[in-house]
Design a protein around this motif. Structure first.
Motif, short mmCIF file in Angstrom:
data_model
loop_
_atom_site.label_atom_id
_atom_site.label_comp_id
_atom_site.label_asym_id
_atom_site.label_seq_id
_atom_site.Cartn_x
_atom_site.Cartn_y
_atom_site.Cartn_z
N GLY A 213 0.72 -1.17 0.10
CA GLY A 213 0.03 -0.02 -0.18
C GLY A 213 0.84 1.27 -0.05
N ARG A 214 0.56 2.09 -0.93
CA ARG A 214 1.03 3.59 -1.01
C ARG A 214 2.59 3.51 -1.53
N LYS A 215 2.95 2.38 -2.15
CA LYS A 215 4.36 2.18 -2.52
C LYS A 215 4.32 1.47 -3.89
N GLN A 216 5.18 1.76 -4.72
CA GLN A 216 5.20 1.15 -6.29
C GLN A 216 6.21 -0.04 -6.19
N THR A 217 5.88 -0.98 -6.33
CA THR A 217 6.95 -2.15 -6.36
C THR A 217 7.41 -2.30 -8.01
N ALA A 218 8.23 -3.19 -8.11
CA ALA A 218 8.70 -3.61 -9.44
C ALA A 218 9.02 -5.03 -9.43
N PHE A 219 9.42 -5.69 -10.57
CA PHE A 219 9.63 -7.14 -10.70
C PHE A 219 11.03 -7.26 -10.01
N ARG A 220 12.01 -6.27 -9.82
CA ARG A 220 13.45 -6.48 -9.16
C ARG A 220 13.33 -6.74 -7.96
N ASP A 221 12.11 -6.22 -7.26
CA ASP A 221 11.79 -6.19 -5.75
C ASP A 221 11.38 -7.65 -5.39
N ILE A 222 11.16 -8.41 -6.29
CA ILE A 222 10.67 -9.79 -6.10
C ILE A 222 11.85 -10.79 -6.00
N LEU A 223 12.70 -11.03 -5.19
CA LEU A 223 13.88 -11.70 -5.19
C LEU A 223 13.75 -12.99 -4.97
N ASP A 224 12.69 -13.81 -4.80
CA ASP A 224 12.39 -15.01 -4.44
C ASP A 224 12.09 -15.45 -5.79
N GLY A 225 12.00 -14.66 -6.81
CA GLY A 225 11.60 -15.27 -8.20
C GLY A 225 10.17 -14.95 -8.52
N LEU A 226 9.92 -14.78 -9.83
CA LEU A 226 8.37 -14.48 -10.24
C LEU A 226 7.80 -15.63 -10.14
N SER A 227 8.14 -16.99 -10.69
CA SER A 227 7.47 -17.88 -10.49
C SER A 227 7.21 -18.54 -9.08
N ASN A 228 8.06 -17.93 -8.18
CA ASN A 228 7.58 -18.35 -6.60
C ASN A 228 6.74 -17.60 -5.88
N THR A 229 6.45 -16.40 -6.64
CA THR A 229 5.65 -15.37 -5.52
C THR A 229 4.38 -14.93 -6.23
N ILE A 230 3.20 -14.83 -5.59
CA ILE A 230 1.81 -14.73 -5.93
C ILE A 230 1.94 -13.32 -6.11
N ALA A 231 1.29 -12.83 -7.14
CA ALA A 231 1.08 -11.15 -7.44
C ALA A 231 -0.43 -10.71 -7.20
N CYS A 232 -1.40 -11.75 -7.46
CA CYS A 232 -2.81 -11.65 -7.19
C CYS A 232 -3.48 -12.89 -6.86
N GLY A 233 -4.47 -12.64 -6.09
CA GLY A 233 -5.31 -13.76 -5.70
C GLY A 233 -6.87 -13.51 -5.89
N GLU A 234 -7.55 -14.76 -6.40
CA GLU A 234 -9.14 -14.59 -6.59
C GLU A 234 -9.75 -14.31 -5.26
N LEU A 235 -10.78 -13.70 -5.19
CA LEU A 235 -11.65 -13.37 -4.02
C LEU A 235 -13.20 -13.44 -4.58
N THR A 236 -14.08 -13.65 -3.50
CA THR A 236 -15.44 -13.92 -3.74
C THR A 236 -16.17 -12.63 -3.46
N THR A 237 -17.23 -12.48 -3.97
CA THR A 237 -17.95 -11.04 -3.76
C THR A 237 -19.06 -11.50 -2.89
N ASP A 238 -19.62 -10.64 -1.99
CA ASP A 238 -20.68 -10.87 -0.98
C ASP A 238 -22.09 -10.99 -1.66
N LEU A 239 -22.94 -11.95 -1.06
CA LEU A 239 -24.37 -12.08 -1.31
C LEU A 239 -25.14 -11.66 -0.20
N GLY A 240 -24.71 -10.93 0.91
CA GLY A 240 -25.74 -10.57 1.73
C GLY A 240 -25.99 -11.80 2.65
#
Length: 409
Positions: A213-240
């Motif tokens: 939050g509030r900081k811009q990251t880059a691929f060079r910051d992902i030292l563990d490797g791009l294939s080893n690091t999750i960028a985004c995840g799925e989420l379920t929207t609310d139905l009340g």
């Protein structure tokens, strides 16, 4: 002659037998048809995620940075703690999805946002026009971009539609394995950037995900490797329906343990007969908020950077419960100090994640997730430690030397 002229027909018994056989065949085939449809929806969801991944990589190719989670406009005359909606600025509420719009074939929508916009969502003229980058996301249904449904940002398996979330999303930025600052929403509201950039160097140790939050990251910051690091995840929207995956309860209702110390602090609030739902009588965060606050649930606003709307943590396994820390004496709704927002989906048995290299993987609910009751990294007490959340936590950290050697997918 009379026998030759007699009409041949089914008897009633024969007709009933045929109908019964057809009914049995339909009953046998219907689950297979439904499974095939869900498989198609799941594949479409995966394709949407791949488009988002391409958008992230094309954005990075253009700017050598990833789009920022929590960006936008600010006016220091409003002070450090803006608690009201604004027509003029958005209080840095915008998320990474806003940034990739031109790279997922949504150039027209992006143009509406980045330029002065003289139209309301009902087509009427607004004078003066909306400022570039728009107003605050929450509370502005009359600003057309915020209520526009973007197909690429929706999973076909999620049935959530309409009020109170008119512009939903099923994909969120991975914020790592700690919901303590600076990923906590309380910290995001402070416009004093020195607290993030230098004033609190220990706080930077909590921003362990691909997005901070509030900081811009880059691929060079992902030292563990791009294939080893999750960028985004799925989420379920609310139905009340008080689904534990889609709307949080306050940790004080689910148990006495503080969320800052234990990610399972809301688990006592589960319905023992239906553990995927909150127990009867518990008030969810959305129910406790009148009007626009009813959107304090997962994925209700596609452009909002609040973790509840477009963020995921690799703390609890996929499809675990959401939980927020909100003492009764403090503000409600989006001003919660901490929110634990796991990955979730309407698919059976798991959810999709987007790896930083652009690959889309399906993670099962049974992934090894270490000690779920362990306290997350805290800027005041625990920095630079190995993720206590096993393989799942390691996948969410970008530079903690926790590479995944086995084929987990």
């Amino acid at each position: 002659m009379r026998n030759q002229a007699r009409r041949v027909a089914f008897t009633l018994v024969e007709l009933l037998v045929v109908i019964a056989i057809i009914g049995v065949l339909v009953g046998l085939l219907l689950p297979a048809v439904q499974a095939a449809r869900e498989a198609a929806r799941r594949m479409s969801c995966s394709n949407n995620f791949k488009q988002i991944g391409l958008g992230l990589h094309n954005y990075h190719s253009a700017y050598n940075k990833l789009p920022q989670q929590r960006h936008g406009t600010w006016n220091t005359t409003y002070g450090n703690w803006p608690m009201n909606y604004s027509d003029d600025i958005n209080y840095l509420q915008l998320n990474f999805l806003v940034g990739i719009l031109p790279f997922v074939e949504q150039q027209a929508l992006h143009e509406q946002i980045v330029n002065p916009n003289g139209l309301n969502s009902d087509g009427s003229t607004r004078t003066p026009p909306w400022n570039p980058l728009g107003p605050t996301v929450d509370g502005h249904d009359n600003y057309a971009p915020w209520v526009t449904e973007v197909g690429t940002f929706r999973c076909p398996s999620d049935p959530g539609r309409g009020a109170p979330g008119y512009g939903r999303t099923n994909y969120g930025a991975c914020l790592g394995d700690s919901y303590n600052m600076p990923n906590g929403d309380w910290f995001w509201w402070d416009h004093n950037t020195t607290a993030i950039d230098g004033g609190w160097p220990s706080a930077q140790g909590c921003g362990r995900g691909a997005f901070v939050g509030r900081k811009q990251t880059a691929f060079r910051d992902i030292l563990d490797g791009l294939s080893n690091t999750i960028a985004c995840g799925e989420l379920t929207t609310d139905l009340g329906d008080k689904d534990t995956r889609t709307v949080p309860v306050e940790q004080g209702q689910g148990g006495a343990v503080q969320l800052a110390d234990n990610p399972l602090s809301c688990r006592e609030g589960l319905d023992p007969l239906r553990p995927q739902f909150w127990a009867p009588g518990l008030q969810t965060a959305a129910e406790g908020q009148p009007g626009q606050g009813s959107r304090w649930a997962r994925g209700m606003q596609w452009s909002s950077a609040f973790a509840i709307n477009s963020g995921v943590y690799t703390i609890l396994p996929p499809n675990s419960e959401t939980c927020q820390e909100l003492p009764a004496s403090q503000w409600a709704g989006p001003f919660a100090d901490r929110v634990n927002a796991p990955v979730s989906s309407r698919h059976q048995g798991g959810a999709h994640v987007l790896m930083s290299d652009g690959a889309v993987k399906f993670i099962t609910d049974s992934i090894e997730a270490g000690n779920s009751s362990a306290a997350p990294v805290n800027p005041w007490s625990r920095q630079g430690v190995q993720s206590p959340y096993g393989v799942w936590g390691a996948l969410g950290t970008k530079a903690n030397k926790e590479t995944i050697e086995a084929d987990l997918f």
